[in-house]
Design a protein around this motif. Structure first.
Motif, PDB file in Angstrom:
ATOM      1  N   VAL A 344     -10.704   7.782  13.467  1.00  0.00           N
ATOM      2  CA  VAL A 344     -10.866   6.357  13.171  1.00  0.00           C
ATOM      3  C   VAL A 344     -12.338   6.042  13.110  1.00  0.00           C
ATOM      4  O   VAL A 344     -13.136   6.680  13.805  1.00  0.00           O
ATOM      5  CB  VAL A 344     -10.159   5.489  14.237  1.00  0.00           C
ATOM      6  N   PRO A 345     -12.797   5.084  12.308  1.00  0.00           N
ATOM      7  CA  PRO A 345     -11.954   4.308  11.402  1.00  0.00           C
ATOM      8  C   PRO A 345     -11.677   5.067  10.119  1.00  0.00           C
ATOM      9  O   PRO A 345     -12.417   5.971   9.757  1.00  0.00           O
ATOM     10  CB  PRO A 345     -12.830   3.076  11.122  1.00  0.00           C
ATOM     11  N   GLY A 346     -10.618   4.695   9.449  1.00  0.00           N
ATOM     12  CA  GLY A 346     -10.278   5.325   8.187  1.00  0.00           C
ATOM     13  C   GLY A 346      -9.396   4.402   7.383  1.00  0.00           C
ATOM     14  O   GLY A 346      -8.839   3.435   7.897  1.00  0.00           O
ATOM     15  N   MET A 347      -9.267   4.667   6.112  1.00  0.00           N
ATOM     16  CA  MET A 347      -8.470   3.832   5.226  1.00  0.00           C
ATOM     17  C   MET A 347      -7.318   4.656   4.669  1.00  0.00           C
ATOM     18  O   MET A 347      -7.502   5.792   4.239  1.00  0.00           O
ATOM     19  CB  MET A 347      -9.346   3.300   4.085  1.00  0.00           C
ATOM     20  N   ARG A 348      -6.117   4.094   4.707  1.00  0.00           N
ATOM     21  CA  ARG A 348      -4.926   4.742   4.168  1.00  0.00           C
ATOM     22  C   ARG A 348      -4.188   3.730   3.291  1.00  0.00           C
ATOM     23  O   ARG A 348      -3.698   2.721   3.792  1.00  0.00           O
ATOM     24  CB  ARG A 348      -4.026   5.245   5.294  1.00  0.00           C
ATOM     25  N   ILE A 349      -4.129   4.002   1.987  1.00  0.00           N
ATOM     26  CA  ILE A 349      -3.545   3.053   1.038  1.00  0.00           C
ATOM     27  C   ILE A 349      -2.308   3.677   0.400  1.00  0.00           C
ATOM     28  O   ILE A 349      -2.372   4.817  -0.091  1.00  0.00           O
ATOM     29  CB  ILE A 349      -4.566   2.685  -0.056  1.00  0.00           C
ATOM     30  N   PRO A 350      -1.174   2.977   0.390  1.00  0.00           N
ATOM     31  CA  PRO A 350       0.017   3.506  -0.279  1.00  0.00           C
ATOM     32  C   PRO A 350      -0.272   3.769  -1.753  1.00  0.00           C
ATOM     33  O   PRO A 350      -0.692   2.870  -2.493  1.00  0.00           O
ATOM     34  CB  PRO A 350       1.049   2.385  -0.095  1.00  0.00           C
ATOM     35  N   ALA A 351      -0.047   5.002  -2.192  1.00  0.00           N
ATOM     36  CA  ALA A 351      -0.453   5.404  -3.545  1.00  0.00           C
ATOM     37  C   ALA A 351       0.352   4.679  -4.613  1.00  0.00           C
ATOM     38  O   ALA A 351      -0.202   4.214  -5.614  1.00  0.00           O
ATOM     39  CB  ALA A 351      -0.315   6.922  -3.702  1.00  0.00           C
ATOM     40  N   ARG A 352       1.663   4.573  -4.443  1.00  0.00           N
ATOM     41  CA  ARG A 352       2.495   3.962  -5.482  1.00  0.00           C
ATOM     42  C   ARG A 352       2.120   2.497  -5.689  1.00  0.00           C
ATOM     43  O   ARG A 352       2.083   2.006  -6.817  1.00  0.00           O
ATOM     44  CB  ARG A 352       3.977   4.092  -5.113  1.00  0.00           C
ATOM     45  N   GLU A 353       1.824   1.802  -4.591  1.00  0.00           N
ATOM     46  CA  GLU A 353       1.472   0.386  -4.709  1.00  0.00           C
ATOM     47  C   GLU A 353       0.104   0.218  -5.364  1.00  0.00           C
ATOM     48  O   GLU A 353      -0.085  -0.672  -6.202  1.00  0.00           O
ATOM     49  CB  GLU A 353       1.508  -0.266  -3.328  1.00  0.00           C
ATOM     50  N   LEU A 354      -0.851   1.070  -4.986  1.00  0.00           N
ATOM     51  CA  LEU A 354      -2.177   0.985  -5.598  1.00  0.00           C
ATOM     52  C   LEU A 354      -2.102   1.303  -7.084  1.00  0.00           C
ATOM     53  O   LEU A 354      -2.680   0.592  -7.918  1.00  0.00           O
ATOM     54  CB  LEU A 354      -3.136   1.949  -4.904  1.00  0.00           C
ATOM     55  N   GLU A 355      -1.375   2.356  -7.442  1.00  0.00           N
ATOM     56  CA  GLU A 355      -1.249   2.729  -8.856  1.00  0.00           C
ATOM     57  C   GLU A 355      -0.553   1.638  -9.654  1.00  0.00           C
ATOM     58  O   GLU A 355      -0.955   1.321 -10.780  1.00  0.00           O
ATOM     59  CB  GLU A 355      -0.494   4.052  -8.965  1.00  0.00           C
ATOM     60  N   ALA A 356       0.497   1.041  -9.061  1.00  0.00           N
ATOM     61  CA  ALA A 356       1.209  -0.027  -9.762  1.00  0.00           C
ATOM     62  C   ALA A 356       0.298  -1.223 -10.001  1.00  0.00           C
ATOM     63  O   ALA A 356       0.304  -1.821 -11.088  1.00  0.00           O
ATOM     64  CB  ALA A 356       2.444  -0.442  -8.956  1.00  0.00           C
ATOM     65  N   LEU A 357      -0.508  -1.581  -8.994  1.00  0.00           N
ATOM     66  CA  LEU A 357      -1.401  -2.730  -9.125  1.00  0.00           C
ATOM     67  C   LEU A 357      -2.464  -2.462 -10.187  1.00  0.00           C
ATOM     68  O   LEU A 357      -2.747  -3.326 -11.031  1.00  0.00           O
ATOM     69  CB  LEU A 357      -2.059  -3.011  -7.776  1.00  0.00           C
ATOM     70  N   VAL A 358      -3.060  -1.270 -10.170  1.00  0.00           N
ATOM     71  CA  VAL A 358      -4.122  -0.930 -11.119  1.00  0.00           C
ATOM     72  C   VAL A 358      -3.561  -0.858 -12.540  1.00  0.00           C
ATOM     73  O   VAL A 358      -4.152  -1.395 -13.488  1.00  0.00           O
ATOM     74  CB  VAL A 358      -4.787   0.400 -10.712  1.00  0.00           C
ATOM     75  N   ILE A 359      -2.422  -0.179 -12.701  1.00  0.00           N
ATOM     76  CA  ILE A 359      -1.818  -0.055 -14.034  1.00  0.00           C
ATOM     77  C   ILE A 359      -1.450  -1.426 -14.587  1.00  0.00           C
ATOM     78  O   ILE A 359      -1.688  -1.740 -15.764  1.00  0.00           O
ATOM     79  CB  ILE A 359      -0.581   0.857 -13.977  1.00  0.00           C
ATOM     80  N   ALA A 360      -0.877  -2.288 -13.718  1.00  0.00           N
ATOM     81  CA  ALA A 360      -0.493  -3.631 -14.165  1.00  0.00           C
ATOM     82  C   ALA A 360      -1.713  -4.445 -14.586  1.00  0.00           C
ATOM     83  O   ALA A 360      -1.665  -5.202 -15.567  1.00  0.00           O
ATOM     84  CB  ALA A 360       0.275  -4.350 -13.056  1.00  0.00           C
ATOM     85  N   ARG A 361      -2.822  -4.267 -13.862  1.00  0.00           N
ATOM     86  CA  ARG A 361      -4.038  -5.022 -14.203  1.00  0.00           C
ATOM     87  C   ARG A 361      -4.580  -4.597 -15.570  1.00  0.00           C
ATOM     88  O   ARG A 361      -5.007  -5.431 -16.379  1.00  0.00           O
ATOM     89  CB  ARG A 361      -5.102  -4.794 -13.122  1.00  0.00           C
ATOM     90  N   ILE A 362      -4.553  -3.296 -15.853  1.00  0.00           N
ATOM     91  CA  ILE A 362      -5.047  -2.820 -17.146  1.00  0.00           C
ATOM     92  C   ILE A 362      -4.080  -3.217 -18.263  1.00  0.00           C
ATOM     93  O   ILE A 362      -4.507  -3.580 -19.371  1.00  0.00           O
ATOM     94  CB  ILE A 362      -5.255  -1.296 -17.105  1.00  0.00           C
ATOM     95  N   GLN A 363      -2.773  -3.167 -17.997  1.00  0.00           N
ATOM     96  CA  GLN A 363      -1.802  -3.611 -19.007  1.00  0.00           C
ATOM     97  C   GLN A 363      -1.997  -5.080 -19.343  1.00  0.00           C
ATOM     98  O   GLN A 363      -1.842  -5.489 -20.498  1.00  0.00           O
ATOM     99  CB  GLN A 363      -0.381  -3.366 -18.483  1.00  0.00           C
ATOM    100  N   GLU A 364      -2.359  -5.857 -18.341  1.00  0.00           N
ATOM    101  CA  GLU A 364      -2.647  -7.277 -18.572  1.00  0.00           C
ATOM    102  C   GLU A 364      -3.823  -7.434 -19.531  1.00  0.00           C
ATOM    103  O   GLU A 364      -3.805  -8.299 -20.416  1.00  0.00           O
ATOM    104  CB  GLU A 364      -2.949  -7.941 -17.230  1.00  0.00           C
ATOM    105  N   GLU A 365      -4.843  -6.593 -19.378  1.00  0.00           N
ATOM    106  CA  GLU A 365      -5.998  -6.648 -20.279  1.00  0.00           C
ATOM    107  C   GLU A 365      -5.630  -6.149 -21.672  1.00  0.00           C
ATOM    108  O   GLU A 365      -6.142  -6.666 -22.664  1.00  0.00           O
ATOM    109  CB  GLU A 365      -7.144  -5.802 -19.709  1.00  0.00           C
ATOM    110  N   LEU A 366      -4.754  -5.141 -21.744  1.00  0.00           N
ATOM    111  CA  LEU A 366      -4.373  -4.600 -23.052  1.00  0.00           C
ATOM    112  C   LEU A 366      -3.587  -5.605 -23.885  1.00  0.00           C
ATOM    113  O   LEU A 366      -3.480  -5.454 -25.102  1.00  0.00           O
ATOM    114  CB  LEU A 366      -3.556  -3.316 -22.876  1.00  0.00           C
TER     115      LEU A 366
END
Length: 558
Positions: A344-366
């Protein structure tokens, strides 16, 4: 006269000669002490504490003695730092700028006893910057010389130090075979050919109580004597040094040391490793790759690596890919090295949720190609205007991931950096003359929902629609109990006794039977807010009877 407190700092880049009774650090300290004594008429007095950093490079500020000294500076316990030469303090111009800013804030100056300058004047600072530029240049040239020497030596087959691999011991600039260990290395290679699986080799060695050899490192510390790990076995099986080769940056050279493994056994093992690796890549894990591997960093620029954990669970919303392997769910994360090692300290981010958020943001721009082209500083030729208006750009997730150069995770937001050249190729536009980037911003933060860490967007809803099985069961139970009470045959106390729960718990659960229909639909679809947890709904402040208030609190909408 007000006393001037002087702290003497010394440093030496290598640890060579530090074992001597009077070494370089002692010589530096003696010269600095003599200089402080010569200024006694000005009230100078040397502090008794010793700040020595032996065997540490001046290219970093992360040195124990220097950090202790800076802590005393921040506490206002030092007036002047005395060094033999300014490059003893730092050899980095960038680090020097940070040091000067920190010392100025504490009204502390420093003196070099062999170099005369005054940091309180602009000319003095210019002279010092020039001096440090040459010191940094010297350090970088020295590093280049060392790298070139190592490369040339390895090309001649020399062993350039470090912990020798199992089966060998250092012998000058080469290695000699340690036969008992060499026999164990051959046995590991042969077992792998027999069993064909590294895990089974590790299990077999553990059953036979065969451990790694016990050894002593250059500092006299004992290591080894423990069970073989799969990582150690992989490294041993793929190490070309056992074939009599020296490897340097992907190139292999004939070594001066003798081989332990013959060429035929080596080739068979490498072929088997390659076959297993190919099968691994085409297996179940390939169905859920980490799209952002190698691209995610935290707010300080530290990389997050792709990792996963596998658990035997049965949860609502598990995908077929996740459940592959007979009821086992694979949870993917992006984690900092500290979190991966359990620190500690460290960061642990759920991969599926991060990927979904990033992909959705780029699709919004597209959906608005002109806006995306403008953000990437791309030019749109007139003949492409109508085409972009008419085209529906819907690339695959993998194609979208290829646009991304970096995903930076901050405390309450995510910045996505996309390649201008990749965007131009996707939109069919001319490539930019110089590298360009598009910066996309979205609000998001990590939050804890029950025992699960989730990534939620700016509205407080999950980035990935994943129903909470416990929450779904709780709402179902609330409706079933309410249906029982509506019949008029039981009261709450009798129903609680029949269900084996406290009457107070039953009444708290019953409140969920009166949730707004769209709130219940959001829960069933996994689109509820992070605050909609079993604990919050049964132990919290309760559910507001007003449906609009429920929507705001539980799904982030009005």
């Amino acid at each position: 006269m007000k006393p001037v407190r002087c702290a003497i700092y010394t440093r030496k880049s290598s640890d060579e000669g530090l074992e001597q009774a009077f070494n370089s650090l002692d010589a530096q300290r003696e010269a600095c002490a003599a200089y402080v004594l010569s200024q006694a008429s000005e009230g100078w007095a040397a502090l008794p504490d010793i700040y020595d950093d032996g065997g540490l490079s001046g290219g970093t500020l992360q040195r124990p003695a220097l950090q202790r000294l800076l802590a005393r500076v921040d506490a206002g316990e030092v007036d002047i730092i005395v060094v033999y030469k300014v490059d003893r303090l730092t050899r980095s111009l960038f680090d020097f700028a940070k040091l000067v800013e920190r010392l100025d804030a504490a009204s502390v100056s420093f003196v070099s006893v062999t170099q005369s300058f005054n940091t309180t004047t602009s000319m003095g600072r210019l002279t010092l910057n020039m001096l440090l530029s040459f010191a940094q240049f010297e350090r970088e040239v020295t590093a280049e010389r060392i790298r070139d020497k190592i490369a040339a030596s390895k090309a001649k087959g020399m062993w350039m130090g470090g912990n020798p691999p199992i089966g060998y011991a250092p012998d000058g600039r080469t290695l000699k075979v340690v036969e008992p260990e060499a026999a164990q290395v051959r046995a590991v290679f042969e077992r792998y050919l027999q069993l064909g699986n590294v895990r089974q080799v590790a299990d077999a060695l553990a059953r036979d109580r065969i451990t790694t050899p016990q050894r002593i490192n250059g500092k006299g510390k004992a290591y080894g004597g423990c069970a073989w790990s799969r990582g150690q076995i992989y490294k041993l099986l793929s190490n070309p040094i056992y074939l009599g080769l020296i490897e340097h940056k992907g190139a292999r050279f004939k070594g001066l040391h003798p081989a332990i493994i013959d060429a035929d056994l080596w080739e068979q093992v490498q072929a088997r490793l390659a076959q297993n690796l190919q099968g691994h890549r085409t297996g179940g894990r390939a169905s859920s790759p980490s799209l952002l591997a190698g691209k995610v960093v935290d707010d300080d620029g530290r990389p997050l690596i792709a990792a996963h954990a596998t658990k035997r669970v049965a949860s609502v919303g598990s995908t077929a890919a996740d459940a592959a392997g007979g009821g086992r769910v694979r949870y993917r994360y992006y984690v900092t090295q500290e979190a991966h090692r359990g620190e500690v300290p460290g960061m642990r981010i759920p991969a599926r949720e991060l990927e979904a958020l990033v992909i959705a943001r780029i699709q919004e721009e597209l959906a608005d190609p002109f806006s995306l082209a403008d953000k990437a500083a791309l030019s749109v030729p007139p003949h492409d205007v109508l085409r972009l208006h008419g085209d529906k750009i819907a690339p695959s997730r993998q194609a979208i991931a290829e646009l991304i150069e970096q995903v930076k995770i901050a405390s309450s937001s995510i910045d996505i950096v996309c390649s201008g050249g990749a965007i131009a190729a996707l939109l069919g536009l001319p490539a930019p003359e110089a590298p360009t980037r598009a910066l996309l911003h979205c609000e998001a933060r990590l939050t804890r929902s029950g025992r699960v860490v989730r990534l939620v967007n700016g509205k407080g809803t999950s980035a990935l629609a994943t129903p909470d099985a416990a929450l779904v069961r709780l709402v179902t139970k609330a409706h079933r109990w309410w249906d029982e009470l509506r019949k008029g045959e039981l009261d709450t106390r009798t129903l609680a006794m029949r269900e084996g729960v406290q009457a107070s718990y039953l009444t708290r659960v019953l409140r969920l039977a009166f949730l707004a229909p769209d709130v219940i639909e959001a829960m069933l679809a996994g689109r509820h807010g992070a605050g909609a947890t079993v604990a919050e709904l049964t132990l919290g402040s309760g559910v507001d009877p007003a449906w609009d208030a429920q929507r705001r609190a539980l799904i982030g909408a009005i």
